[in-house]
Motif scaffolding. Sequence first.
Motif, mmCIF file in Angstrom:
data_model
loop_
_atom_site.group_PDB
_atom_site.id
_atom_site.type_symbol
_atom_site.label_atom_id
_atom_site.label_comp_id
_atom_site.label_asym_id
_atom_site.label_seq_id
_atom_site.Cartn_x
_atom_site.Cartn_y
_atom_site.Cartn_z
ATOM 1 N N PHE A 116 27.857 -3.525 10.096
ATOM 2 C CA PHE A 116 27.229 -3.177 8.822
ATOM 3 C C PHE A 116 28.285 -2.974 7.740
ATOM 4 C CE2 PHE A 116 25.374 -0.002 5.858
ATOM 5 C CZ PHE A 116 24.388 -0.820 5.316
ATOM 6 N N ARG A 117 29.395 -2.344 8.103
ATOM 7 C CA ARG A 117 30.498 -2.140 7.164
ATOM 8 C C ARG A 117 31.047 -3.485 6.691
ATOM 9 N NH1 ARG A 117 35.864 -2.401 8.154
ATOM 10 N NH2 ARG A 117 35.450 -2.521 10.374
ATOM 11 N N ILE A 118 31.216 -4.399 7.608
ATOM 12 C CA ILE A 118 31.735 -5.733 7.278
ATOM 13 C C ILE A 118 30.724 -6.509 6.441
ATOM 14 C CG2 ILE A 118 32.464 -7.940 8.278
ATOM 15 C CD1 ILE A 118 33.500 -6.172 10.686
ATOM 16 N N PRO B 43 41.125 2.721 7.315
ATOM 17 C CA PRO B 43 40.576 3.211 8.584
ATOM 18 C C PRO B 43 39.629 4.402 8.396
ATOM 19 C CG PRO B 43 42.995 3.199 8.645
ATOM 20 C CD PRO B 43 42.576 2.779 7.276
ATOM 21 N N ASN B 44 39.814 5.166 7.322
ATOM 22 C CA ASN B 44 38.907 6.295 7.061
ATOM 23 C C ASN B 44 37.501 5.807 6.743
ATOM 24 O OD1 ASN B 44 40.886 8.284 7.438
ATOM 25 N ND2 ASN B 44 41.599 8.038 5.335
ATOM 26 N N MET B 45 37.395 4.662 6.082
ATOM 27 C CA MET B 45 36.069 4.099 5.786
ATOM 28 C C MET B 45 35.384 3.699 7.084
ATOM 29 S SD MET B 45 34.948 4.042 2.775
ATOM 30 C CE MET B 45 35.010 3.466 1.123
ATOM 31 N N LYS B 46 36.139 3.052 7.951
ATOM 32 C CA LYS B 46 35.569 2.654 9.245
ATOM 33 C C LYS B 46 35.090 3.892 10.001
ATOM 34 C CE LYS B 46 36.425 0.010 13.378
ATOM 35 N NZ LYS B 46 37.256 -0.934 14.091
ATOM 36 N N ALA B 47 35.905 4.930 10.001
ATOM 37 C CA ALA B 47 35.532 6.173 10.687
ATOM 38 C C ALA B 47 34.304 6.810 10.035
ATOM 39 C CB ALA B 47 36.706 7.145 10.674
ATOM 40 N N MET C 209 33.169 -2.694 -7.195
ATOM 41 C CA MET C 209 32.636 -3.288 -5.965
ATOM 42 C C MET C 209 33.741 -3.964 -5.158
ATOM 43 S SD MET C 209 29.356 -2.740 -5.527
ATOM 44 C CE MET C 209 29.815 -1.084 -5.927
ATOM 45 N N LEU C 210 34.648 -4.664 -5.838
ATOM 46 C CA LEU C 210 35.758 -5.319 -5.137
ATOM 47 C C LEU C 210 36.698 -4.281 -4.510
ATOM 48 C CD1 LEU C 210 36.508 -8.202 -7.655
ATOM 49 C CD2 LEU C 210 35.474 -8.418 -5.378
ATOM 50 N N PHE C 211 36.969 -3.206 -5.238
ATOM 51 C CA PHE C 211 37.801 -2.133 -4.708
ATOM 52 C C PHE C 211 37.135 -1.489 -3.496
ATOM 53 C CE2 PHE C 211 38.961 2.415 -4.697
ATOM 54 C CZ PHE C 211 40.319 2.296 -4.439
ATOM 55 N N SER C 212 35.849 -1.239 -3.609
ATOM 56 C CA SER C 212 35.092 -0.653 -2.506
ATOM 57 C C SER C 212 35.111 -1.574 -1.284
ATOM 58 C CB SER C 212 33.659 -0.391 -2.961
ATOM 59 O OG SER C 212 32.862 0.040 -1.897
ATOM 60 N N ALA C 213 34.886 -2.860 -1.505
ATOM 61 C CA ALA C 213 34.889 -3.822 -0.398
ATOM 62 C C ALA C 213 36.256 -3.871 0.265
ATOM 63 C CB ALA C 213 34.488 -5.205 -0.903
ATOM 64 N N TYR C 214 37.308 -3.861 -0.539
ATOM 65 C CA TYR C 214 38.670 -3.857 0.026
ATOM 66 C C TYR C 214 38.849 -2.644 0.936
ATOM 67 C CZ TYR C 214 43.661 -3.138 0.413
ATOM 68 O OH TYR C 214 44.916 -2.913 0.908
ATOM 69 N N ASN C 215 38.390 -1.484 0.477
ATOM 70 C CA ASN C 215 38.511 -0.280 1.300
ATOM 71 C C ASN C 215 37.695 -0.382 2.583
ATOM 72 O OD1 ASN C 215 40.367 1.196 -0.188
ATOM 73 N ND2 ASN C 215 38.787 1.985 -1.554
#
Length: 124
Positions: free
Chosen positions: A45-47, A30-34, A19-25
């Motif tokens: 929502f991402r934040i 930028p690919n996660m944001k995209a 979960m911490l790794f996922s949150a960091y990403n």
Amino acid sequence: MKKDNVIYWVTTAIVALMMLFSAYNYFADPNMKAGFEAMGFPDFFRIELGTAKIIGALVLLIPGIPQLLKTGAYVGFVIVFVSAFITHLALGDAFSAAVMPLVFLAILLVSFRFQQKRLATVNE
């Protein structure tokens, strides 16, 4: 009892670190944001989800947190993993990507089960 503690802490640590790794990403990649934008989710929502993952991981890891909050974190992570599975299927991702949230869900359920066993032992 010692075996139960080891199983609890190992499974809980795996889920929390994931979960911490996922949150960091969510915050740094930028690919996660995209990806969130491509799915039609607003950026907040991402934040929000990344922040909730950090809080949930800490709630699971920090001893002494009230049981009600820990249970809430478990429920929240169940929702996250089921939602991730459904999202991957809906997007047509590879089955290997879709099944990974279910693997982490299974680890989470083992963590929860052994947390309950530990609580039952303490309350006897």
